[in-house]
Design an enzyme around this catalytic site. Structure first.
Site, short mmCIF file in Angstrom:
data_model
loop_
_atom_site.label_atom_id
_atom_site.label_comp_id
_atom_site.label_asym_id
_atom_site.label_seq_id
_atom_site.Cartn_x
_atom_site.Cartn_y
_atom_site.Cartn_z
N LYS A 57 73.46 -13.36 35.51
CA LYS A 57 72.28 -13.01 34.71
C LYS A 57 72.51 -11.60 34.15
O LYS A 57 72.32 -10.60 34.85
CB LYS A 57 71.03 -13.09 35.59
N GLU B 230 73.77 -1.27 43.40
CA GLU B 230 74.38 -0.08 42.80
C GLU B 230 73.33 0.47 41.83
O GLU B 230 73.04 -0.16 40.82
CB GLU B 230 75.65 -0.51 42.06
N CYS C 226 75.13 5.60 34.87
CA CYS C 226 74.64 5.98 36.19
C CYS C 226 75.46 7.14 36.72
O CYS C 226 75.03 7.82 37.64
CB CYS C 226 74.61 4.80 37.15
N GLU D 176 65.92 10.09 37.43
CA GLU D 176 66.97 9.65 36.51
C GLU D 176 66.32 9.33 35.16
O GLU D 176 65.42 8.50 35.08
CB GLU D 176 67.67 8.40 37.05
C1 UN1 Z 1 77.92 3.29 35.12
O1 UN1 Z 1 77.61 4.37 34.67
O2 UN1 Z 1 77.07 2.41 35.26
O3 UN1 Z 1 82.93 6.46 35.90
C2 UN1 Z 1 79.33 2.97 35.53
C3 UN1 Z 1 82.35 5.99 34.94
C4 UN1 Z 1 82.63 4.56 34.52
C5 UN1 Z 1 81.70 3.61 35.20
C6 UN1 Z 1 80.27 4.01 35.05
N1 UN1 Z 1 83.99 4.23 34.78
O4 UN1 Z 1 81.55 6.64 34.32
#
Ligand code: UN1
Length: 495
Positions: free
Chosen positions: A175, A250, A284, A385
């Site tokens: 999904k 995550e 993230c 965030e």
């Molecule tokens: C994300 O921001 O959801 O290190 C993952 C990084 C990428 C992965 C980010 N390789 O910013």
């Protein structure tokens, strides 16, 4: 009329049970509709889970190296189609083309890397405490896996989940985020073309609160693997807890870059610009807090503002664009809301702080690169965030204070320190509460063969990427083989 796409359930492409659809828009130009996608509900989810369940018995018996060979083929297809996938990604979610290429490359790297696990999937053998007895542990698949993925890495993150889930012998219901359904469609097409059997992988498009929630609740889903916000992750965890399903989360970050007074300032600035404004701050791992030693605070701040003002906003397809749009209108409002919050909290807004509507940008969801200064750790802009191009600068007087500030949020994904002092670097590596710490490099740039994940409310203890991802997608089974021909009692016969 926009093209209509379908779910893929048990190898058949079909509309949602309700017949309802949702639109997929280009965030740089909302009149550009990429397609119509099924707005699935619990009925579609149920059908997909049933298909995944039905195919599990056979798929788990396919030798893992064969399952992995399919993934090698999928990686090759992605290599061939890299440019097309990257351009589509930019059109669908807005990040600049170079970054989209990076996202596709991350997907390719992960797929090759995890495909290699098909010939490893190592367990352990160990001596038994009893004679004529053999002991080992092996990894076994978990069953039906629901993969719920975000829009900011619309190819890379699906590979993080689907590839290890499938190599390990699970069947999948996928999904994807409702903002990037077309990248998900393409990825599923690639996996099917590479040879994933019908029904082993099922695609159910839809809105999080409807489709995602139905998946989380479904009694026959054994594991939910989720990447997204901490708030949604909590709902996912609660849903799974109610039926004791496994869950891997995550979630968010409020990632700090510490800049010490001995840092290479040019390098730190490069890192801050990339960390804060890359992907329009929608990672993230984005650097959303810049914790700067007061000795260099003024200089660093002035130069950062100058750099932020030079960033060119626009369609990510244009070579002149540095920063693309935000993903959608809701995010645009939300990000702008934080500028209001910053104002109310008494922070200074040194640049940006407004919705950007110059020229063609009026067609999309653009936000001017923004810098908040005079921020203290108790402010919401230092704690929450935002997922936008708006870092907060926080001044500090020492490394211990910097680390204390770095650790003052509920999150703990990525982090960085710029210093030329090896002692300070090691203290930071030891004491920053985060899953990832970079030294003299920005908060983004995780590589696929190392564990990826965070501490505190960023995650629930799992690590994607690297062989550690197998701990998410497999169960351990312990096997004892007694070839003594008699009843041997552990803990008793060897007194
Ligand atoms: C994300 O921001 O959801 O290190 C993952 C990084 C990428 C992965 C980010 N390789 O910013």
């Amino acid at each position: 009329m926009a093209h209509e796409y379908f779910n893929c359930i048990d190898g058949k492409w079909k509309a949602s049970a309700s017949g309802r659809t949702f639109e997929d828009l280009n965030p740089a130009n909302r009149t550009d509709v990429l397609g119509l996608f099924p707005r699935s509900d619990a009925r579609d989810v149920d059908e997909a889970v049933k298909a995944a369940r039905a195919h599990f018995a056979r798929w788990r018996q396919v030798p893992a190296p064969h399952r992995a060979e399919i993934m090698f083929r999928a990686a090759e297809l992605m290599v061939k189609r890299k440019e097309e996938l990257a351009a589509l990604m930019t059109r669908e979610m807005g990040k600049v083309l170079k970054e989209s290429r990076g996202d596709v490359q991350e997907g390719i790297d992960m797929t090759y890397f995890i495909a290699g696990e098909g010939r490893r999937l190592f367990g352990h053998t160990t001596p038994s405490e009893l004679p004529d007895k053999f002991a080992m542990s092996v990894r076994v698949p978990i069953g039906v896996v629901a993969a719920i993925t975000p829009w900011n890495f619309p190819l890379a993150i699906p590979t993080w989940k689907l590839v290890p889930a499938l190599v390990a012998g699970n069947t999948v219901v996928f999904k994807p985020a409702e903002d990037t359904p077309l990248m998900a469609q393409r990825f599923v097409e690639i996996l099917l073309e590479a040879g994933v059997p019908e029904g082993v992988l099922n695609l159910v498009q839809g809105i999080g609160e409807e489709t995602g929630a139905a998946l989380v609740r479904h009694p026959d889903v054994n594991l939910v693997s989720f990447t997204g916000s901490t708030e949604t992750g909590r709902e996912v965890a609660i849903g799974c807890a109610q039926r004791h399903a496994r869950v891997s989360l995550e979630m968010g970050g409020k990632n700090p870059i510490i800049v010490m007074d001995d840092a290479d300032l040019d390098l730190a600035l490069e890192g801050a610009v990339w960390g804060a404004f890359g992907t329009t701050g929608q990672r993230c791992t984005a650097a959303s807090r810049l914790i700067v030693h007061r000795q260099i605070l003024r200089q660093f701040t002035d130069r950062l503002v100058e750099r932020a003002r030079q960033l060119r906003l626009g369609d990510g397809m244009l070579p002149t664009t540095d920063v693309g749009p935000l993903i959608n209108e809701a995010q645009l409002k939300r990000v702008h809301g934080y500028t209001e919050i910053a104002r109310q909290e008494g922070a200074s807004i040194l640049t940006g702080g407004h919705i950007y509507t110059e020229g063609d940008c009026a067609r999309g969801f653009f936000y001017a690169p923004t810098i908040f200064a005079n921020v203290s750790t108790d402010m919401r802009i230092a704690q929450e965030e935002i997922f936008g191009p708006c870092p907060a600068i926080i001044g500090v007087n020492s490394l211990p204070e910097a680390i204390e500030v770095a650790n003052s949020t509920k999150y703990g994904l990525s982090s960085a320190i710029y210093t030329r002092d090896v002692n300070k670097a090691f203290l930071a590596m030891r004491d920053i509460e985060a899953g990832i710490t970079y030294v003299n490099s920005s908060t983004i740039g995780a590589e696929v063969h190392l564990p990826f994940g965070g501490v505190k409310q960023t995650g629930n203890g799992h690590r994607e990427g690297s062989p550690t991802v197998l701990d998410i997608f497999t169960e351990w089974k312990t096997l004892y083989i007694d070839y003594s021909g008699r009843l041997q009692k552990a803990q008793m016969d060897n007194e």
